[in-house]
Design an enzyme around this catalytic site. Structure first.
Site, PDB file in Angstrom:
ATOM      1  CD  GLN A  66      88.465  22.756  12.888  1.00  0.00           C
ATOM      2  OE1 GLN A  66      87.800  21.743  12.726  1.00  0.00           O
ATOM      3  NE2 GLN A  66      88.999  23.409  11.872  1.00  0.00           N
ATOM      4  CG  ASP A  77      80.992  26.458  14.215  1.00  0.00           C
ATOM      5  OD1 ASP A  77      80.714  25.645  13.316  1.00  0.00           O
ATOM      6  OD2 ASP A  77      80.994  26.149  15.428  1.00  0.00           O
ATOM      7  CB  CYS A 107      85.529  24.286  12.198  1.00  0.00           C
ATOM      8  SG  CYS A 107      83.830  24.611  12.694  1.00  0.00           S
ATOM      9  NE  ARG A 149      90.473  19.162  12.561  1.00  0.00           N
ATOM     10  CZ  ARG A 149      89.336  18.592  12.989  1.00  0.00           C
ATOM     11  NH1 ARG A 149      88.214  18.794  12.352  1.00  0.00           N
ATOM     12  NH2 ARG A 149      89.325  17.825  14.074  1.00  0.00           N
TER      13      ARG A 149
HETATM   14  N1  NVA Z   1      80.185  24.096  16.784  1.00  0.00           N
HETATM   15  C1  NVA Z   1      80.129  22.947  15.916  1.00  0.00           C
HETATM   16  C2  NVA Z   1      81.493  22.556  15.472  1.00  0.00           C
HETATM   17  C3  NVA Z   1      81.540  21.422  14.488  1.00  0.00           C
HETATM   18  C4  NVA Z   1      82.927  21.055  14.069  1.00  0.00           C
HETATM   19  C5  NVA Z   1      79.434  21.813  16.639  1.00  0.00           C
HETATM   20  O1  NVA Z   1      79.765  21.567  17.806  1.00  0.00           O
HETATM   21  O2  NVA Z   1      78.557  21.165  16.048  1.00  0.00           O
HETATM   22  N1   CP Z   2      85.397  20.404  11.762  1.00  0.00           N
HETATM   23  C1   CP Z   2      85.011  19.222  12.227  1.00  0.00           C
HETATM   24  O1   CP Z   2      85.272  18.836  13.369  1.00  0.00           O
HETATM   25  O2   CP Z   2      84.326  18.461  11.337  1.00  0.00           O
HETATM   26  P1   CP Z   2      83.611  17.069  11.604  1.00  0.00           P
HETATM   27  O3   CP Z   2      82.424  17.355  12.519  1.00  0.00           O
HETATM   28  O4   CP Z   2      83.201  16.568  10.257  1.00  0.00           O
HETATM   29  O5   CP Z   2      84.577  16.155  12.292  1.00  0.00           O
END
Ligand code: NVA
Ligand code: CP
Length: 327
Positions: free
Chosen positions: A136, A229, A270, A315
Site C-alpha cells: 500500500q 483509514d 487506503c 496498487r
Molecule cells: N487498517 C485496515 C487497512 C485495510 C487496508 C485493516 O487492517 O483492516
Molecule cells: N487497501 C487495501 O489493502 O484494500 P483491500 O483490503 O481491498 O486489499
C-alpha cells in the site's frame, strides 16, 4: 539496482534508493500498460496468494499484475487451506516454495510473514499484517509523487488509529522518503514509541520529521496530504466499535479539516472507507450510533481533492513492480 530474490516484508528493510527504484519501475510499467505494450517477461512462473483476511484491492492487484507479467496464480482464501490449522507456517513455506516462484501473504502478526520468508527459498511479499502494509505504501508514494511531482518535503497528516498497520507504515514511508509525518489523533492511538524512535532516526538522515499531536487545527494546518483509514481494522473484535467511534470522531476528516489544510491539500485513504451508510457495517453503525459517516465525510471522499481511486489503481502498478523486481 538488483532486488532479485529479495522479500518485500516492510519498508524498513529497504533504502530510499531502492524504494525510488520500485516507484520508477511502477511508473514505467504503468505507462506501458496504458500504451498497450505487453510486459510478460515472467512467462511460465507461478505465484501463490495467501489471504487469511479478506481483500478486494490487494488480491485483484496481485492477480492482474501476475497475469500481465505472464504468470499463473493460485488464490488461497481465508478458510480454504491448511495454513495455521493443520500445517505450520514453516511447513507451508517449504511446500509452496517447491511449486511457486513467489508467495504473497496477508494475515495477522508481522512475525508470521517474517517466519514464512525465513523458511521460503522464493520471495515472500507482505499483502498486509496487523503492523505493516508495505505494498500500500508504494501505491501511496507513487500517487503523491504523480500529484505533487516529488516526495521530499511533502507534509502528510494521518488521522485516526495511527498505531496500526496504516499509521505505522505511513510513518516509516515518510521517514524513508524525507517527508514530514504527523499523527493527529488522541494520544492512545499514537504509534508505538520504539517504532517512532526508529523513524525519527531515519528522518534525521533523510530530512524528514515525525510529529504527534492531539490538536486537529495544529496537526492539519497547511499540510499537503490528509490521510485516514477505518477506525476498526480487520480481525479486531466487534466490541471495540463503540469506543472507537467515541474516541476517534473528533479526528474525522471533514470539510473544516480540509479547509484548514489549504486548497491544494489532497485527501487519501487506503480503502475500503466508511463515507456513507451504503455498506452492511456502515448501515449497522449508522443505526446503532446515529451517525451517517465515520472516518471521512462523503463530501470530502467525493471531492475533487480526493485521490482515493488513483491510489487504488496504483496498487496494481506498484505490486507489479515488486514482483518484476524481485523475481
Ligand atoms: N487498517 C485496515 C487497512 C485495510 C487496508 C485493516 O487492517 O483492516
Ligand atoms: N487497501 C487495501 O489493502 O484494500 P483491500 O483490503 O481491498 O486489499
Amino acid at each position: 539496482m538488483n532486488l532479485k530474490g529479495r522479500d518485500f516484508l516492510k519498508l524498513l528493510d529497504f533504502t530510499p534508493e531502492e524504494i525510488n527504484y520500485l516507484l520508477d519501475l511502477a511508473s514505467e510499467l504503468k505507462e506501458k500498460k496504458k500504451q498497450g505494450i505487453p510486459v510478460d517477461t515472467l512467462k511460465g512462473k507461478n505465484v501463490a496468494l495467501i489471504f487469511e483476511k479478506t481483500s478486494t484491492r490487494t488480491r485483484c492487484a496481485f492477480e492482474v499484475a501476475a497475469h500481465d507479467l505472464g504468470m499463473g496464480t493460485t488464490y488461497l482464501d481465508p478458510s480454504g487451506s491448511q495454513i495455521g490449522k493443520k500445517e505450520s507456517i514453516a511447513d507451508t513455506a517449504r511446500v509452496l516454495a517447491g511449486m511457486y516462484e513467489g508467495i504473497e501473504y496477508r494475515g495477522f502478526e508481522q512475525e508470521i510473514v517474517e517466519e514464512l520468508a525465513r523458511y521460503s527459498k522464493v520471495p515472500v511479499w507482505n499483502g498486509l499484517t496487523n503492523e505493516f502494509h508495505p505494498t500500500q505504501m508504494l501505491a501511496d508514494l507513487l500517487t503523491i509523487r504523480e500529484h505533487f511531482g516529488h516526495l521530499k518535503g511533502i507534509r502528510l497528516t494521518y488521522m485516526g488509529d495511527a498505531r496500526y498497520n496504516m499509521g505505522n507504515s505511513l510513518m516509516v514511508a515518510c521517514a524513508k522518503m524525507g517527508m514530514h509525518f504527523t499523527a493527529c489523533t488522541t494520544a492512545k492511538y499514537f504509534p508505538a514509541k520504539e517504532l517512532a524512535s526508529q523513524c525519527e532516526a531515519i528522518a534525521k538522515e533523510t530530512g524528514g520529521s515525525i510529529r504527534f499531536t492531539e490538536d486537529v487545527k495544529l496537526g492539519t494546518k497547511d499540510v499537503d496530504v490528509i490521510y485516514t483509514d477505518v477506525w476498526v481494522s480487520m480481525g479486531e473484535p466487534e466490541q471495540v466499535w463503540e469506543e472507537r467511534i467515541r474516541e476517534l470522531s473528533p479526528y474525522q476528516v471533514n470539510k473544516s479539516v480540509m479547509e484548514n489544510a489549504g486548497e491544494n491539500a489532497v485527501f487519501m485513504h487506503c480503502l475500503p472507507a466508511f463515507h456513507d451508510l451504503k455498506t452492511k457495517i456502515g448501515a449497522q453503525m449508522g443505526e446503532r450510533f446515529g451517525i451517517t459517516e465515520m472516518e471521512v465525510t462523503d463530501e470530502v471522499f467525493e471531492s475533487l481533492n480526493s485521490l482515493v481511486f488513483e491510489e487504488a489503481e496504483n496498487r496494481m502498478h506498484t505490486i507489479k513492480a515488486v514482483m518484476a523486481a524481485t523475481l
